[in-house]
Design a protein around this motif. Structure first.
Motif, PDB file in Angstrom:
ATOM      1  N   LEU A  42      26.647  50.581  13.655  1.00 33.23           N
ATOM      2  CA  LEU A  42      25.872  51.810  13.508  1.00 33.23           C
ATOM      3  C   LEU A  42      25.466  52.075  12.057  1.00 33.23           C
ATOM      4  CD1 LEU A  42      27.880  54.178  15.870  1.00 33.23           C
ATOM      5  CD2 LEU A  42      25.538  53.390  16.197  1.00 33.23           C
ATOM      6  N   CYS A  43      25.915  51.216  11.149  1.00 32.61           N
ATOM      7  CA  CYS A  43      25.645  51.411   9.718  1.00 32.61           C
ATOM      8  C   CYS A  43      26.078  52.805   9.292  1.00 32.61           C
ATOM      9  CB  CYS A  43      24.180  51.159   9.404  1.00 32.61           C
ATOM     10  SG  CYS A  43      23.669  49.458   9.722  1.00 32.61           S
ATOM     11  N   ALA A  44      27.274  53.209   9.705  1.00 33.31           N
ATOM     12  CA  ALA A  44      27.754  54.564   9.440  1.00 33.31           C
ATOM     13  C   ALA A  44      29.273  54.600   9.471  1.00 33.31           C
ATOM     14  CB  ALA A  44      27.193  55.520  10.483  1.00 33.31           C
ATOM     15  N   GLN A  45      29.814  55.780   9.211  1.00 33.16           N
ATOM     16  CA  GLN A  45      31.254  55.964   9.269  1.00 33.16           C
ATOM     17  C   GLN A  45      31.684  56.841  10.436  1.00 33.16           C
ATOM     18  OE1 GLN A  45      32.029  57.353   5.278  1.00 33.16           O
ATOM     19  NE2 GLN A  45      32.625  55.294   4.651  1.00 33.16           N
ATOM     20  N   ASN A  46      30.723  57.432  11.133  1.00 34.89           N
ATOM     21  CA  ASN A  46      31.082  58.268  12.275  1.00 34.89           C
ATOM     22  C   ASN A  46      29.996  58.182  13.344  1.00 34.89           C
ATOM     23  OD1 ASN A  46      29.089  59.752  11.022  1.00 34.89           O
ATOM     24  ND2 ASN A  46      30.469  61.321  10.260  1.00 34.89           N
ATOM     25  N   GLU A  47      30.139  58.990  14.373  1.00 32.22           N
ATOM     26  CA  GLU A  47      29.243  58.925  15.537  1.00 32.22           C
ATOM     27  C   GLU A  47      27.996  59.790  15.345  1.00 32.22           C
ATOM     28  OE1 GLU A  47      29.711  60.881  19.801  1.00 32.22           O
ATOM     29  OE2 GLU A  47      31.055  59.163  19.551  1.00 32.22           O
ATOM     30  N   PRO A  48      26.816  59.219  15.574  1.00 33.07           N
ATOM     31  CA  PRO A  48      25.585  60.010  15.436  1.00 33.07           C
ATOM     32  C   PRO A  48      25.398  60.965  16.619  1.00 33.07           C
ATOM     33  CG  PRO A  48      25.052  57.812  16.196  1.00 33.07           C
ATOM     34  CD  PRO A  48      26.532  57.828  15.924  1.00 33.07           C
ATOM     35  N   LEU A  49      24.548  61.971  16.404  1.00 29.12           N
ATOM     36  CA  LEU A  49      24.220  62.912  17.478  1.00 29.12           C
ATOM     37  C   LEU A  49      23.290  62.285  18.503  1.00 29.12           C
ATOM     38  CD1 LEU A  49      23.573  66.117  15.330  1.00 29.12           C
ATOM     39  CD2 LEU A  49      25.630  65.524  16.635  1.00 29.12           C
ATOM     40  N   ASP A  50      22.431  61.360  18.045  1.00 31.14           N
ATOM     41  CA  ASP A  50      21.476  60.715  18.947  1.00 31.14           C
ATOM     42  C   ASP A  50      21.032  59.393  18.342  1.00 31.14           C
ATOM     43  OD1 ASP A  50      19.879  60.629  21.319  1.00 31.14           O
ATOM     44  OD2 ASP A  50      18.127  61.140  20.119  1.00 31.14           O
ATOM     45  N   ILE A  51      20.569  58.493  19.205  1.00 34.53           N
ATOM     46  CA  ILE A  51      20.089  57.180  18.766  1.00 34.53           C
ATOM     47  C   ILE A  51      18.791  56.877  19.498  1.00 34.53           C
ATOM     48  CG2 ILE A  51      20.567  54.699  18.696  1.00 34.53           C
ATOM     49  CD1 ILE A  51      23.548  55.389  18.644  1.00 34.53           C
ATOM     50  N   GLU A  52      17.808  56.394  18.752  1.00 32.53           N
ATOM     51  CA  GLU A  52      16.532  55.980  19.334  1.00 32.53           C
ATOM     52  C   GLU A  52      16.252  54.532  18.940  1.00 32.53           C
ATOM     53  OE1 GLU A  52      14.536  57.637  21.447  1.00 32.53           O
ATOM     54  OE2 GLU A  52      15.992  59.278  21.425  1.00 32.53           O
ATOM     55  N   VAL A  53      15.764  53.755  19.891  1.00 33.77           N
ATOM     56  CA  VAL A  53      15.396  52.356  19.658  1.00 33.77           C
ATOM     57  C   VAL A  53      13.888  52.280  19.500  1.00 33.77           C
ATOM     58  CG1 VAL A  53      15.402  50.020  20.624  1.00 33.77           C
ATOM     59  CG2 VAL A  53      17.368  51.545  21.002  1.00 33.77           C
ATOM     60  N   GLY A  54      13.444  51.710  18.387  1.00 37.18           N
ATOM     61  CA  GLY A  54      12.015  51.573  18.133  1.00 37.18           C
ATOM     62  C   GLY A  54      11.421  50.382  18.862  1.00 37.18           C
ATOM     63  N   GLU A  55      10.175  50.103  18.560  1.00 38.65           N
ATOM     64  CA  GLU A  55       9.461  48.981  19.164  1.00 38.65           C
ATOM     65  C   GLU A  55      10.126  47.661  18.780  1.00 38.65           C
ATOM     66  OE1 GLU A  55       5.016  46.979  19.058  1.00 38.65           O
ATOM     67  OE2 GLU A  55       5.291  49.032  18.354  1.00 38.65           O
ATOM     68  N   VAL A  56      10.213  46.751  19.730  1.00 35.38           N
ATOM     69  CA  VAL A  56      10.822  45.440  19.498  1.00 35.38           C
ATOM     70  C   VAL A  56       9.753  44.455  19.047  1.00 35.38           C
ATOM     71  CG1 VAL A  56      11.994  43.471  20.578  1.00 35.38           C
ATOM     72  CG2 VAL A  56      12.694  45.814  21.128  1.00 35.38           C
ATOM     73  N   THR A  57      10.092  43.692  18.027  1.00 38.41           N
ATOM     74  CA  THR A  57       9.248  42.598  17.556  1.00 38.41           C
ATOM     75  C   THR A  57       9.984  41.303  17.865  1.00 38.41           C
ATOM     76  OG1 THR A  57       8.406  43.957  15.761  1.00 38.41           O
ATOM     77  CG2 THR A  57       8.137  41.576  15.528  1.00 38.41           C
ATOM     78  N   THR A  58       9.257  40.284  18.328  1.00 35.54           N
ATOM     79  CA  THR A  58       9.877  38.989  18.573  1.00 35.54           C
ATOM     80  C   THR A  58       9.216  37.934  17.701  1.00 35.54           C
ATOM     81  OG1 THR A  58       8.407  38.505  20.426  1.00 35.54           O
ATOM     82  CG2 THR A  58      10.513  39.531  20.957  1.00 35.54           C
ATOM     83  N   ALA A  59      10.052  37.047  17.171  1.00 35.99           N
ATOM     84  CA  ALA A  59       9.562  35.909  16.394  1.00 35.99           C
ATOM     85  C   ALA A  59       9.980  34.669  17.164  1.00 35.99           C
ATOM     86  CB  ALA A  59      10.149  35.910  14.995  1.00 35.99           C
ATOM     87  N   GLN A  60       9.057  34.148  17.976  1.00 34.95           N
ATOM     88  CA  GLN A  60       9.400  33.033  18.847  1.00 34.95           C
ATOM     89  C   GLN A  60       9.866  31.812  18.064  1.00 34.95           C
ATOM     90  OE1 GLN A  60       6.102  32.479  21.505  1.00 34.95           O
ATOM     91  NE2 GLN A  60       6.283  34.533  22.325  1.00 34.95           N
ATOM     92  N   SER A  61       9.259  31.548  16.917  1.00 31.66           N
ATOM     93  CA  SER A  61       9.657  30.368  16.143  1.00 31.66           C
ATOM     94  C   SER A  61      11.069  30.517  15.586  1.00 31.66           C
ATOM     95  CB  SER A  61       8.667  30.107  15.003  1.00 31.66           C
ATOM     96  OG  SER A  61       8.615  31.219  14.135  1.00 31.66           O
TER      97      SER A  61
END
Length: 151
Positions: free
Chosen positions: A88-107
């Motif tokens: 979580l890149c943190a020391q405690n629990e966040p109030l909410d989490i959102e996942v952004g757009e996924v990018t794929t690098a096939q190579s």
């Protein structure tokens, strides 16, 4: 809200879901894992997005997810930083989490998304990048997390 309901249902009905999935796969359902991936045997951006949403939920991964859905490399990285939640890149629990757009690098055979956490203090949000292997011949796992500023 939908993510919370999906997560609650998955936790409450995990055994039933596993049994149901087994019956579906045994019946030769067209929704098999091989047919959900792209023609080259890679997970799609949509599949990775769903995985990351389920993995992170609203407040962070569960103990089971931390144990079973991360790479050995990330597991070792987390062990090297006691007192800091590498996932979580943190020391405690966040109030909410959102996942952004996924990018794929096939190579590079990797997909990634910016994860944004919401906190009660200032600053009110933070972001990091989560990486997932595209190889659909293996179960999907979180490969690495970059706690540097995502963008």
């Amino acid at each position: 809200m939908l993510r919370s309901l999906r997560r609650s249902a998955a936790l409450a009905g995990g055994c039933a879901a596993a049994l149901g999935l087994g019956l579906v796969l045994a019946a030769g359902s067209p929704a098999s894992a091989a047919e959900r991936t792209d023609p080259n045997g890679r997970y799609t951006a949509e599949e990775i997005h769903h995985f990351l949403e389920d993995f992170y939920g609203d407040h962070g991964p569960t103990a089971w997810e931390r144990k079973h859905l991360v790479s050995k490399q990330l597991e070792e990285k987390a062990a090297e930083h006691p007192g800091f939640d590498v996932l979580l890149c943190a020391q405690n629990e966040p109030l909410d989490i959102e996942v952004g757009e996924v990018t794929t690098a096939q190579s590079a055979r990797v997909g990634w998304a910016t994860i944004t956490t919401t906190w009660g203090g200032e600053p009110s949000t933070a972001s990091f990048t989560a990486y997932v292997d595209l190889d659909a011949s293996k179960p999907m796992k979180l490969l690495d997390v970059d706690c540097g500023v995502a963008g």
